[in-house]
Design an enzyme around this catalytic site. Structure first.
Site, short mmCIF file in Angstrom:
data_model
loop_
_atom_site.label_atom_id
_atom_site.label_comp_id
_atom_site.label_asym_id
_atom_site.label_seq_id
_atom_site.Cartn_x
_atom_site.Cartn_y
_atom_site.Cartn_z
N GLU A 92 49.36 -2.94 16.43
CA GLU A 92 49.96 -2.99 15.10
C GLU A 92 51.45 -2.67 15.23
O GLU A 92 51.85 -1.84 16.06
CB GLU A 92 49.32 -1.95 14.17
CG GLU A 92 50.02 -1.92 12.81
CD GLU A 92 49.33 -1.08 11.74
OE1 GLU A 92 48.58 -0.16 12.11
OE2 GLU A 92 49.56 -1.35 10.56
N CYS B 299 47.33 -1.23 8.48
CA CYS B 299 47.87 -1.31 7.11
C CYS B 299 48.85 -2.45 6.95
O CYS B 299 49.08 -2.93 5.84
CB CYS B 299 48.55 0.00 6.76
SG CYS B 299 47.40 1.36 6.61
N ASN C 128 41.39 -4.65 5.89
CA ASN C 128 41.52 -3.53 6.83
C ASN C 128 40.77 -2.33 6.29
O ASN C 128 39.56 -2.27 6.41
CB ASN C 128 43.01 -3.24 7.08
CG ASN C 128 43.22 -2.05 7.99
OD1 ASN C 128 42.54 -1.94 9.01
ND2 ASN C 128 44.10 -1.15 7.63
N GLU C 129 41.49 -1.40 5.67
CA GLU C 129 40.80 -0.22 5.14
C GLU C 129 40.63 -0.40 3.64
O GLU C 129 41.37 0.16 2.85
CB GLU C 129 41.61 1.04 5.47
CG GLU C 129 41.52 1.40 6.94
CD GLU C 129 42.29 2.66 7.29
OE1 GLU C 129 43.16 3.08 6.51
OE2 GLU C 129 42.02 3.21 8.37
#
Ligand code: AHR
Length: 658
Positions: free
Chosen positions: A46, A247, A382-383
């Site tokens: 990332e 993120c 993602n989250e």
């Protein structure tokens, strides 16, 4: 003398072994075992901590296309420099005009100091390039290019100079090689308008996409990666590369989510994106943190291929970061406006795998890779948590299953390792028939110590687990890389390995961090402008991945898996066999404060040779640093193939060879 010392030492060890209660590890060599998937140990990439621009991406010029919100951020100008916005690259329209400064003795030019300076090495070559045109009159104009030391104490501050003659009023790419005569970690790149022999008031040159690359990059790719950082990653031999986050996939708002289509095609025309990690706390503000997309999806697919990893792209599910937004705000793409997001997912599969005459397959081919990348996995979101996620995911799943039923889909269990959101997401992932569920756990030491059996009772049916982001976050002021964090991770990972039928992918996170510009720690690999440091956690990942074998075999102590439970003396262990070499590999973490005597019982099978590679440090919070990167590294020794005394607080990999 030396052998005698070793002899005495061995005798002492033997004595020690005899006087200690023995921990007998029974390995069932006749068992069918569980196949270890190629993807078992992977990397999570990332762009956080300046991992991409200023890090893995070998480009040394910051804001090379003058597209930052402040177009001259990262640049110092002198004389007459103007920013203009009708340049040759539609998605990066800005450029600068360098003009006569008004007096023959005045100098016009500009200077770039990269990210925390520009790192160059003595004797190495650097490729300078720029798109340019003459802007004032028909004659050609000269540019002088230099590397400069910021150290004003030096006799000569400038080095590596070269000249470029801009000879056309049409935009053209000019290139020249700079030879560095010095090693500097914080050099600057200076560009001066020399003009022509009759330099006068109408001399002017336009410059766009100013670039400086090391002559050597990983695998020689001209738009390539820093060799030393990429090599550290390649050395792990990861079976999986997850990208581009994290993120970053989501964005603080949907506008700055990672859009893969902006990251492919000619680098000069990839639009800039704000990096959501440019601001996370008051303490760690990096207003100059953007994403040039110089390392984009094409480069990441290529990198995965070069290092032998399966690519696992993650794409936006139409939801911006839930941590940074109030659920009441309209931050999610409405369901009836989700189609472009779904189309991005479909087009990505075409980009990776489609024929060269398909729209996106052609983009890949035109970039230099006509062969498909062989994409097998795709993660969506993602989250994410709450009702909004499965509502959107369901539509992606339907579209992808219909067009690309062969692609395995990865859903998310949310940001936490358990709890309501986690349970809800898991239930939804099952309902939607996801192939894998991404679990994240940034957790204290205790979690890793106590949960090596986390997956022992997971259902064997339904989605597999992708332990997609994890790291020990030390408590009591120890939330940084240190030996103890790595040791407990190693202990926990015996449980991932033992459950290789459930956990088929894993990756530590985050991967990379610049020592001058991090937002999050611990991280696997640290670097500055010239150096790389492999953390203790790196060595744990390295040892697992390079010793992953092909089948997991049952290993027990008094009939139970060795997972640091009561009566197991702080020991954690797992065993694999490598069917290619016939070697048996046992990984053992001793978290106790005492050395432990271990006997390996292979049910009568004997091995003449055993090599032990161990990772140990006397100090619990000892760590490698960028100045002393090799304080804690694996050490290989030959040991008695039947029994060993494993030191306190040590992780070891034993390889038994017939
Ligand atoms: O790894 C750092 C961040 O942790 C990732 O971006 C995110 O997925 C998680 O919250």
């Amino acid at each position: 003398m030396k052998p005698r010392i070793i002899c005495l030492f061995s005798a002492a060890l033997l004595l020690a072994a005899c006087s200690r209660p023995e921990n007998v590890f029974s390995i069932d060599t006749a068992a069918e075992g569980i196949p270890v998937q190629k993807t078992m140990y992977g990397l999570f990439y990332e762009d956080i901590n300046f991992a991409a621009d200023g890090g893995l991406y070998a480009e040394k010029v910051m804001n090379r296309s003058f597209e930052y919100d402040n177009p001259l951020q990262g640049w110092k100008t002198f004389g007459k420099v103007d920013v203009r916005d009708d340049g040759p690259f539609g998605r990066c329209p800005h450029y600068v005009r360098l003009s006569y400064a008004g007096h023959p003795a005045r100098i016009t030019g500009l200077e770039n100091s990269g990210w925390f300076g520009i790192g160059v090495r003595e004797g190495e070559k650097y490729r300078f390039s720029v798109w340019a045109r003459t802007a004032g009159r028909e004659s050609s104009e000269r540019l002088a290019i230099f590397l400069c030391s910021p150290n004003t104490g030096e006799d000569v501050q400038m080095f590596g100079g070269a000249e470029i003659e801009v000879d056309s009023p049409m935009w053209k790419k000019y290139e020249v090689v700079l030879d560095s005569m010095r090693t500097e970690s914080r050099a600057v790149l200076r560009i001066v308008l020399e003009g022509s022999d009759d330099f006068h008031s109408t001399s002017a040159v336009d410059l766009e996409h100013v670039s400086l690359f090391p002559g050597e990059t990983f695998n020689g790719d001209p738009n390539g990666m820093r060799k030393d950082i990429a090599q550290a990653l390649a050395d792990i031999h990861p079976g999986l590369l997850r990208f581009p986050g994290g993120c970053i996939v989501e964005g603080n708002v949907l506008e700055n989510r990672y859009q893969w289509k902006n990251s492919v095609g000619p680098v000069e025309n990839r639009p800039l994106n704000l990096n959501r990690w440019s601001y996370c706390t008051f303490e760690r503000l990096f207003p100059d943190y953007y994403q040039s997309y110089g390392i984009g999806f094409y480069e990441l697919f290529r990198f995965a291929e070069e290092i032998g990893a399966e690519p696992l792209p993650v794409i936006s599910c139409g939801m911006a970061c839930q941590f940074q937004n109030d659920p009441a705000w309209p931050v999610n793409a409405p369901l009836d406006e989700l189609q472009p997001y779904i189309q991005d997912a479909l087009d990505l599969v075409e980009f990776a795998n489609g024929p060269v005459d398909s729209k996106w397959g052609k983009v890949r081919a035109d970039m230099g890779h006509p062969a498909p990348f062989g994409l097998k996995y795709l993660a969506i979101g993602n989250e994410q948590w709450g009702k909004a996620y499965p509502e959107r995911l369901e539509r992606f799943v339907a579209a992808l299953r219909a067009k690309y039923p062969e692609i395995q889909l990865v859903g998310s269990s949310g940001p936490y390792l358990g709890g309501e959101w986690f349970d809800e997401n898991w239930a939804e992932m099952r309902r939607l028939g996801c192939d894998l569920v991404d679990e994240h756990f940034y957790a204290p030491e205790r979690f890793f110590e106590e949960n090596a059996d986390r997956y022992d009772d997971y259902p064997r049916e339904g989605p597999k687990v992708f332990a997609g982001e994890y790291a020990c976050h030390g408590t009591e002021g120890h939330k940084y890389n240190h030996f103890n964090a790595a040791l407990v991770e190693a202990a926990f990972m015996t449980g991932l390995e033992r459950n290789a039928d459930v956990v088929t992918m894993s990756s530590y996170a985050p991967l990379l961090a610049h020592t001058d510009g991090w937002q999050w720690r611990p991280d696997l690999v640290w670097f500055d402008n010239l150096r790389v440091m492999r953390s203790e956690s790196y060595w744990v990942q390295y040892l697992y991945s390079n010793n992953k074998g092909t089948r997991v075999l049952p290993l027990s102590m008094e009939g139970r898996p060795v997972a640091g439970k009561e009566g197991q003396n702080g020991l954690y262990a797992s065993c694999v066999v490598d069917d290619a070499t016939g070697e048996f590999i046992v990984k053992v973490a001793n978290l106790s404060e005492e050395a432990r005597s271990i006997r390996f019982d292979f049910g009568g099978k004997k091995f003449p040779v055993c090599k032990r590679t161990s990772l140990h440090s006397d100090g619990r919070y000892d760590c490698n640093t960028i100045d002393s990167p090799d304080l804690i590294v694996p050490v290989e020794t030959s040991v008695n193939p039947g029994r060993d005394v494993l030191g306190a607080k040590t992780f070891a990999v034993y390889r038994f060879t017939e």
